[in-house]
Enzyme design. Structure first.
Site, short mmCIF file in Angstrom:
data_model
loop_
_atom_site.label_atom_id
_atom_site.label_comp_id
_atom_site.label_asym_id
_atom_site.label_seq_id
_atom_site.Cartn_x
_atom_site.Cartn_y
_atom_site.Cartn_z
N VAL A 144 18.84 -36.03 0.83
CA VAL A 144 19.65 -35.21 -0.08
C VAL A 144 18.72 -34.23 -0.80
O VAL A 144 17.71 -34.65 -1.38
CB VAL A 144 20.36 -36.11 -1.12
CG1 VAL A 144 21.20 -35.28 -2.08
CG2 VAL A 144 21.23 -37.15 -0.41
N CYS A 145 19.06 -32.97 -0.78
CA CYS A 145 18.24 -31.97 -1.47
C CYS A 145 18.23 -32.27 -2.97
O CYS A 145 19.28 -32.34 -3.61
CB CYS A 145 18.77 -30.56 -1.25
SG CYS A 145 17.91 -29.34 -2.28
N ILE A 146 17.03 -32.41 -3.52
CA ILE A 146 16.93 -32.84 -4.92
C ILE A 146 17.40 -31.73 -5.87
O ILE A 146 18.08 -32.01 -6.86
CB ILE A 146 15.48 -33.30 -5.24
CG1 ILE A 146 15.40 -33.89 -6.64
CG2 ILE A 146 14.47 -32.19 -5.05
CD1 ILE A 146 14.15 -34.70 -6.89
N GLY A 175 21.13 -31.62 -5.64
CA GLY A 175 21.67 -32.87 -6.16
C GLY A 175 21.62 -32.94 -7.68
O GLY A 175 22.62 -33.25 -8.33
#
Lengths: 130, 126
Positions: free
Chosen positions: A77-79, A82
Site C-alpha cells: 500500500v502506498c504510504i 494511505g
C-alpha cells in the site's frame, strides 16, 4: 509469467477491485504467478482493516488476504496515498498520535518506489482503475 | 508538432489525463513520476484530455485549499524529467497556446499516443 497488479479504485465504489480479483484468480488458474499487488490512489481503501460489507456481498479485503495466504502475494500500500486517506498501521498511528491502526498485515505500507520496482521486475504490470 | 519517428523513448511513460484541483489523480501521477525519476528511471510525461490543464501558467492553490500541482511541474528539471509531451488537439480545445504554458512541452498528434506507449516498457495511467 510473473504478474503485478496496480489497483487504483476503491473497494465497492468501483468495479476496479472486483475485476482485479477476478483477473488474479484467472491468471493463477492458468499457472502464472501473482507476486505483488500495489494499492494506490483510492485503491488503498482495500487495505482498511474494518471493511464490513453485508453478508451477501463478496468480502474484498478477505479476498486479498486469501491471495496472500494461499499464494504468497505481497500486498503493498502506498504510504503517502494511505496516510492522507487514514490508512495507517500501528507504527504510523502511534507516530501520528492516533489511537489504533486501520491497516494490518498482510497489507504493508510501502513507498512508491516499490510500484516502480514492481513495474520493472515483473513480466507484466496490469492496472485496474475506475 | 513532431512526427512519430522523433518521439522520445524511456523507461516509464506517465500518462496524465486529469486536471489540477478536481481530484488527486494529477498530483499522485506526478508523485509517481518524480519517485521513478529519483530512482534513476528515464521518465516521459504525456498530458492528454483535461490533463493538459496542468500545464497552464500562473496557477494558484485551489480555492478549497488544494495544494495545486504547478510547483511539482517546476521541480521536474531537477529530477531530469525533460520529456514533456501534450496532445495538440487537447491544448487547442482549452485554448492553451505556447504563451499560456508554465513549462515547455512538445506537441504531438493523437497517433503519437500509441507510438509513445510502444516506446516505453512501463506505462502508468493517471
Amino acid at each position: 509469467m510473473r504478474y503485478a497488479l496496480l489497483v487504483q479504485g476503491g473497494p465497492y465504489s468501483h468495479q476496479a477491485t472486483h475485476s482485479a480479483l477476478r483477473f488474479a484468480e484467472a491468471l493463477i488458474r492458468r499457472g502464472h504467478h501473482l507476486e505483488t499487488v500495489f494499492f494506490y490512489h483510492d485503491g488503498v481503501y482495500n487495505a482498511a482493516r474494518l471493511l464490513a460489507p453485508p453478508q451477501d456481498e463478496p468480502h474484498l479485503g478477505d479476498a486479498w488476504r486469501r491471495l496472500h495466504d494461499e499464494h504468497g502475494t505481497r500486498l503493498q500500500v502506498c504510504i503517502a496515498a494511505g496516510l492522507r486517506r487514514g490508512l495507517l498501521d500501528e507504527r504510523e498511528a502511534s507516530r501520528h498520535g492516533k489511537a489504533g491502526g486501520s491497516l494490518e498485515a498482510p497489507f504493508e505500507l510501502t513507498g512508491l518506489g516499490q510500484l516502480v520496482d514492481a513495474g520493472l521486475s515483473h513480466d507484466r504490470l496490469i492496472t485496474f482503475a475506475p | 508538432m513532431s512526427d512519430e519517428s522523433n518521439l522520445p523513448s524511456g523507461d516509464l511513460l506517465v500518462v496524465l489525463r486529469h486536471g489540477p484541483h478536481g481530484s488527486l489523480w494529477l498530483r499522485e501521477g506526478l508523485e509517481a513520476a518524480l519517485v521513478a525519476a529519483a530512482l534513476g528511471q528515464r521518465v516521459s510525461l504525456l498530458f492528454m484530455g483535461p490533463g493538459v490543464a496542468a500545464l497552464a501558467a500562473n496557477q494558484q492553490r485551489g480555492p478549497l485549499e488544494q495544494k495545486g500541482t504547478l510547483p511539482m511541474l517546476e521541480m521536474l528539471p531537477l529530477y531530469e524529467v525533460e520529456q514533456l509531451l501534450a496532445v495538440e488537439d487537447d491544448l487547442v480545445a482549452l485554448g492553451l497556446g505556447a504563451e499560456c504554458l508554465a513549462v515547455p512541452v512538445e506537441r504531438v498528434g493523437p497517433a503519437a499516443v500509441a507510438a509513445l506507449m510502444a516506446r516505453h516498457p512501463l506505462v502508468l495511467n493517471f
